[in-house]
Design an enzyme around this catalytic site. Structure first.
Site, PDB file in Angstrom:
ATOM      1  N   SER A   1       5.889   7.297  10.113  1.00 30.70           N
ATOM      2  CA  SER A   1       6.062   7.995  11.391  1.00 30.70           C
ATOM      3  C   SER A   1       6.233   7.017  12.546  1.00 30.70           C
ATOM      4  O   SER A   1       5.720   5.900  12.509  1.00 30.70           O
ATOM      5  CB  SER A   1       4.858   8.900  11.652  1.00 30.70           C
TER       6      SER A   1
ATOM      7  N   CYS B   1      13.906  10.852   6.197  1.00 35.66           N
ATOM      8  CA  CYS B   1      13.982  10.370   7.588  1.00 35.66           C
ATOM      9  C   CYS B   1      15.377  10.570   8.163  1.00 35.66           C
ATOM     10  O   CYS B   1      15.530  10.708   9.361  1.00 35.66           O
ATOM     11  CB  CYS B   1      13.545   8.911   7.663  1.00 35.66           C
TER      12      CYS B   1
ATOM     13  N   GLU C   1      10.871   1.224   9.773  1.00 38.69           N
ATOM     14  CA  GLU C   1      11.814   2.326   9.514  1.00 38.69           C
ATOM     15  C   GLU C   1      11.076   3.602   9.845  1.00 38.69           C
ATOM     16  O   GLU C   1      10.159   3.993   9.123  1.00 38.69           O
ATOM     17  CB  GLU C   1      12.247   2.351   8.042  1.00 38.69           C
TER      18      GLU C   1
ATOM     19  N   GLU D   1      10.837  15.584  15.016  1.00 38.45           N
ATOM     20  CA  GLU D   1      11.065  15.494  13.575  1.00 38.45           C
ATOM     21  C   GLU D   1      10.111  16.462  12.881  1.00 38.45           C
ATOM     22  O   GLU D   1       8.896  16.320  12.979  1.00 38.45           O
ATOM     23  CB  GLU D   1      10.795  14.063  13.094  1.00 38.45           C
TER      24      GLU D   1
ATOM     25  N   LYS E   1       0.838  -1.196   0.000  1.00 40.21           N
ATOM     26  CA  LYS E   1       0.000   0.000   0.000  1.00 40.21           C
ATOM     27  C   LYS E   1       0.876   1.250   0.000  1.00 40.21           C
ATOM     28  O   LYS E   1       1.584   1.527   0.967  1.00 40.21           O
ATOM     29  CB  LYS E   1      -0.908   0.042   1.230  1.00 40.21           C
TER      30      LYS E   1
HETATM   31  P1  NAI Z   1       2.274   8.150   8.397  1.00 43.98           P
HETATM   32  O1  NAI Z   1       3.186   7.342   9.226  1.00 43.98           O
HETATM   33  O2  NAI Z   1       0.895   8.401   8.890  1.00 43.98           O
HETATM   34  O3  NAI Z   1       2.152   7.502   6.923  1.00 43.98           O
HETATM   35  C1  NAI Z   1       3.001   6.529   6.385  1.00 43.98           C
HETATM   36  C2  NAI Z   1       2.187   5.369   5.824  1.00 43.98           C
HETATM   37  O4  NAI Z   1       1.481   4.758   6.899  1.00 43.98           O
HETATM   38  C3  NAI Z   1       1.120   5.762   4.810  1.00 43.98           C
HETATM   39  O5  NAI Z   1       1.045   4.761   3.815  1.00 43.98           O
HETATM   40  C4  NAI Z   1      -0.157   5.761   5.625  1.00 43.98           C
HETATM   41  O6  NAI Z   1      -1.301   5.517   4.852  1.00 43.98           O
HETATM   42  C5  NAI Z   1       0.115   4.616   6.574  1.00 43.98           C
HETATM   43  N1  NAI Z   1      -0.672   4.640   7.804  1.00 43.98           N
HETATM   44  C6  NAI Z   1      -1.132   5.714   8.488  1.00 43.98           C
HETATM   45  N2  NAI Z   1      -1.842   5.328   9.559  1.00 43.98           N
HETATM   46  C7  NAI Z   1      -1.840   3.976   9.566  1.00 43.98           C
HETATM   47  C8  NAI Z   1      -2.410   2.996  10.419  1.00 43.98           C
HETATM   48  N3  NAI Z   1      -3.127   3.312  11.484  1.00 43.98           N
HETATM   49  N4  NAI Z   1      -2.192   1.681  10.137  1.00 43.98           N
HETATM   50  C9  NAI Z   1      -1.453   1.324   9.079  1.00 43.98           C
HETATM   51  N5  NAI Z   1      -0.917   2.219   8.219  1.00 43.98           N
HETATM   52  C10 NAI Z   1      -1.101   3.531   8.461  1.00 43.98           C
HETATM   53  O7  NAI Z   1       3.004   9.528   8.127  1.00 43.98           O
HETATM   54  P2  NAI Z   1       2.312  10.918   7.743  1.00 43.98           P
HETATM   55  O8  NAI Z   1       1.107  11.140   8.586  1.00 43.98           O
HETATM   56  O9  NAI Z   1       2.128  10.968   6.300  1.00 43.98           O
HETATM   57  O10 NAI Z   1       3.462  11.934   8.144  1.00 43.98           O
HETATM   58  C11 NAI Z   1       3.570  12.370   9.509  1.00 43.98           C
HETATM   59  C12 NAI Z   1       5.012  12.450   9.917  1.00 43.98           C
HETATM   60  O11 NAI Z   1       5.588  11.168   9.886  1.00 43.98           O
HETATM   61  C13 NAI Z   1       5.917  13.278   9.028  1.00 43.98           C
HETATM   62  O12 NAI Z   1       5.822  14.631   9.303  1.00 43.98           O
HETATM   63  C14 NAI Z   1       7.254  12.700   9.375  1.00 43.98           C
HETATM   64  O13 NAI Z   1       7.718  13.269  10.579  1.00 43.98           O
HETATM   65  C15 NAI Z   1       6.968  11.242   9.604  1.00 43.98           C
HETATM   66  N6  NAI Z   1       7.276  10.437   8.414  1.00 43.98           N
HETATM   67  C16 NAI Z   1       8.451   9.741   8.385  1.00 43.98           C
HETATM   68  C17 NAI Z   1       8.811   9.034   7.258  1.00 43.98           C
HETATM   69  C18 NAI Z   1      10.082   8.285   7.173  1.00 43.98           C
HETATM   70  O14 NAI Z   1      10.635   8.137   6.094  1.00 43.98           O
HETATM   71  N7  NAI Z   1      10.580   7.726   8.254  1.00 43.98           N
HETATM   72  C19 NAI Z   1       7.974   9.042   6.054  1.00 43.98           C
HETATM   73  C20 NAI Z   1       6.726   9.744   6.202  1.00 43.98           C
HETATM   74  C21 NAI Z   1       6.421  10.431   7.341  1.00 43.98           C
END
Ligand code: NAI
Ligand code: MG
Length: 502
Positions: A254, A309, A275, A406, A200
Site C-alpha cells: 500500500s 495494483c 511499488e 484504490e 518477508k
Molecule cells: P500493506 O501495505 O499493509 O501490506 C503489504 C506488506 O507490507 C505486507 O508484507 C505487510 O506485512 C507489510 N507491512 C505492513 N505494515 C508495515 C510496516 N509498518 N512496516 C513494514 N512492513 C509493513 O497492505 P494491506 O494492508 O495488506 O492492504 C491494504 C491495501 O493496500 C489494499 O487494499 C491495496 O489497496 C493496497 N495493496 C497494494 C498492493 C500492490 O500490489 N501495490 C498489494 C497489497 C495491498
C-alpha cells in the site's frame, strides 16, 4: 447464491504434506521457530478456516536473519562465485519451481483464494520466467571504461572504469496478491546482482514463500544468502525497513505503508524501491474493436478479483459507445463463476481476507450512498469465505471515493467522455500513476495519446500484460524505481568508479 467449499481432499499429496508440516523461518540455511515462540494462523479465504500456522516473527528474528545475510554476503563462496555458477543456481531454482508447479499453484490458491488453475498458468509460470530472465544477468552485468580529462593533472595519464557492484544485504517486504511472483521479482534480480536477502511475505500469504525456501535450500544456494521470515508488518516488516544492517529495502504494497518504509529507511539512508497502489484508467476510443475491448476491460478489472495494483479500475468510454461497452462488461460480471480456487471452473475466487472483503464492501456502500448506480454485483454471496460479486458502477463522478481511491477488489467505475482533452484530464486526475490502457485501432491517435498519460506502463488493446522483460513501476504516488527488465538488476547494485593514475 451459495458458493461451494474448497475440496481439500482433491489436492496433491505433496501439497497436503506441506500444509500439515510445522512451519519455521528459514535463516542461515536452517529452520527456526520465532524466538518468542509465537505463531500466527493462516486462513483459507474460501472457507475462513485455519489451514496452517507460521512463525510470528519480530525484531529478534530479523536481527538473526540480517546477521546471517551479512556474513553470507561477505563470504568468499558468494562474493567470488563465478557469474556462470550464479546463473546455474538460479536456473536450478527455476527447474525445481517447474517440477513443483502444481504444488505451488495449490498452495497459492489455498493461501490467497485465487484459482489454482490460473495461478499455475499465470503466477507460477511468470515467476519461473522471471527467475530464468534474471538468471541470464550475472554474466551480462558489465561496467564501462571511462575517459577522464582532469585538467588539474596536466602531466598524468588516467584510466578509469565504472562497475556495478552488489548493494549488499537486501530486505524485501511483499504483499499477498501475487505471493510467489512478487517473491521472485525481488529475489531473482537481487541474487543475480550478487546480493543476499531477507524476505518477508505478507502475514496473509506466507506459505509459498516457505515452500520457495525449501526449493532454494534444495537448489544449493549457500546458507544465509536467502532468508525467509514470516510475521506481521508492524513487527517483522518494520524491523526490516528500519534495520541498520540492511542496505536496500524493496517493497510492494500500500501507498500508506510505502510512506512508513521510507521514513524507517532514513536511519541508515538505505536505498528504497517502492511499488505501490494504483487506480488505473482503461480508455475505450470510439473506433475500438469492441470484441476485444469489452472482454479486455472486464478482465482488466476482474483478473485476480481486482486485487492487482494495475487493475483497470476506472473505465472511460466514448459516449457514442458507452452503453454498449458498459452493458457488455456488466454482462460478463453477472455471468462470472464465483467459487473456491481449487474448483477448476472458478473464474472469480474469494478476496484474501475478511478485512479486505469488509474494505471492499465499505467502498461499495459509499458508492451507493453517493448516488452511483450499480449495473452488476454490489453484493456478497452466501458463504463463510471472503467473496465479493464482481461489481460495475455507472453514474459516478471524480469526487467519489470509489473513483479516487484504490479499492483492490472486483469493483469497476465507468464514465463517458466526449473528446481526447477531456479523457486525458480525467485519466490523469489521480494521485496514482501505475498503468493505463488505450483501446483503439487508430495507430496515430495511440501514439499521441500514450505519452500524455502519466503512468509507468501504457497498454494498447491489452491490460495487465506484465513480463520479466518489461520495466514496471509507477509515476506519482505509485512508487519509486522500476522492477523487471535489465535495470531491475542494476537497482540492486551500486556504481563503483575506479581511477588509476598510470
Ligand atoms: P500493506 O501495505 O499493509 O501490506 C503489504 C506488506 O507490507 C505486507 O508484507 C505487510 O506485512 C507489510 N507491512 C505492513 N505494515 C508495515 C510496516 N509498518 N512496516 C513494514 N512492513 C509493513 O497492505 P494491506 O494492508 O495488506 O492492504 C491494504 C491495501 O493496500 C489494499 O487494499 C491495496 O489497496 C493496497 N495493496 C497494494 C498492493 C500492490 O500490489 N501495490 C498489494 C497489497 C495491498
Ligand atoms: Mg496493512
Amino acid at each position: 447464491m451459495t458458493v461451494a467449499m474448497n475440496d481439500l481432499d482433491s489436492i496433491n499429496p505433496a501439497t497436503r504434506e506441506f500444509l500439515q508440516a510445522t512451519h519455521h523461518n528459514y535463516i542461515n540455511g536452517h529452520w527456526h521457530p520465532a524466538a518468542s515462540g509465537k505463531t500466527l494462523a493462516v486462513q483459507d479465504p474460501a472457507t475462513g478456516e485455519t489451514v496452517a500456522h507460521v512463525a510470528d516473527s519480530d525484531a529478534a528474528d530479523v536481527n538473526v536473519a540480517v546477521a546471517a545475510a551479512r556474513q553470507a554476503f561477505e563470504s568468499h563462496s558468494w562474493r567470488t562465485m563465478k557469474p556462470a555458477l550464479r546463473e546455474r543456481l538460479l536456473h536450478r531454482l527455476a527447474d525445481l519451481m517447474e517440477a513443483n508447479t502444481a504444488v505451488l499453484a495449490e498452495l497459492e490458491s489455498i493461501d490467497n483464494g485465487k484459482s489454482a488453475a490460473i495461478a499455475g498458468a499465470v503466477d507460477i509460470a511468470c515467476a519461473i520466467d522471471c527467475v530464468r530472465f534474471m538468471a541470464g544477468m550475472p554474466s551480462k552485468l558489465n561496467g564501462s571504461t571511462l575517459k577522464p580529462s582532469a585538467p588539474f593533472l596536466p602531466d598524468t595519464e588516467l584510466f578509469a572504469w565504472a562497475n556495478h557492484v552488489p548493494i549488499g544485504v537486501v530486505g524485501a517486504i511483499i504483499p499477498w496478491n501475487f505471493p510467489t511472483l512478487l517473491f521472485c521479482w525481488k529475489l531473482a534480480p537481487a541474487l543475480a546482482a550478487g546480493c543476499s536477502i531477507v524476505i518477508k511475505p505478507a502475514e496473509e500469504t506466507p506459505l509459498t514463500a516457505l515452500f520457495m525456501a525449501q526449493l532454494i535450500e534444495e537448489a544449493g544456494f549457500p546458507a544465509g544468502i536467502v532468508n525467509v521470515i514470516t510475521g506481521y508488518g508492524h513487527t517483522a516488516g518494520a524491523a526490516i525497513s528500519s534495520h541498520p544492517g540492511i542496505d536496500k529495502v524493496t517493497f510492494t504494497g500500500s501507498t500508506e505503508v510505502g510512506r512508513l518504509i521510507l521514513q524507517a529507511a532514513t536511519g541508515n539512508l538505505k536505498k528504497v524501491t517502492l511499488e505501490l497502489g494504483g487506480k488505473s484508467p482503461a480508455i475505450v476510443m470510439p473506433d475500438a474493436d469492441l470484441d476485444i475491448a469489452i472482454p479486455g476491460a472486464a478482465s482488466g478489472i476482474f483478473f485476480n478479483h481486482g486485487q492487482v495494483c494495475t487493475a483497470g479500475s476506472r473505465l472511460y468510454v466514448h459516449r457514442s459507445i458507452f452503453d454498449k461497452v458498459v452493458d457488455g462488461v456488466a454482462d460478463i460480471a453477472r455471468n462470472m463463476k464465483v467459487g473456491p480456487g481449487l474448483d477448476p471452473t472458478t473464474e472469480l475466487g474469494p478476496l484474501v481476507s475478511r478485512t479486505q472483503q469488509e474494505r471492499v464492501c465499505a467502498y461499495i456502500a459509499a458508492g451507493m450512498e453517493g448516488g452511483a448506480e450499480i449495473l452488476a454485483g454490489g453484493t456478497i454471496p452466501d458463504s463463510s469465505g471472503f467473496f465479493v460479486n464482481p461489481t460495475v458502477f455507472v453514474n459516478t463522478s471524480h469526487d467519489m471515493s470509489i473513483v479516487r481511491e484504490e479499492i483492490f477488489g472486483p469493483v469497476l467505475v465507468a464514465m463517458p467522455f466526449d473528446d481526447i482533452e477531456e479523457v486525458v484530464g480525467q485519466a490523469n486526475d489521480t494521485r496514482f500513476g501505475l498503468a493505463a490502457s488505450i483501446w483503439s485501432r487508430d495507430i496515430s491517435l495511440v501514439h499521441k495519446l500514450a505519452p500524455r498519460l502519466r503512468a509507468g506502463t501504457v497498454w494498447v488493446n491489452c491490460h495487465n500484460v506484465i513480463d520479466a522483460a518489461l520495466p514496471f513501476g509507477g509515476f506519482k504516488e505509485s512508487g519509486w524505481g522500476r522492477e523487471n527488465g535489465m535495470d531491475a538488476v542494476k537497482a540492486f547494485t551500486e556504481t563503483q568508479t575506479t581511477v588509476i593514475a598510470l
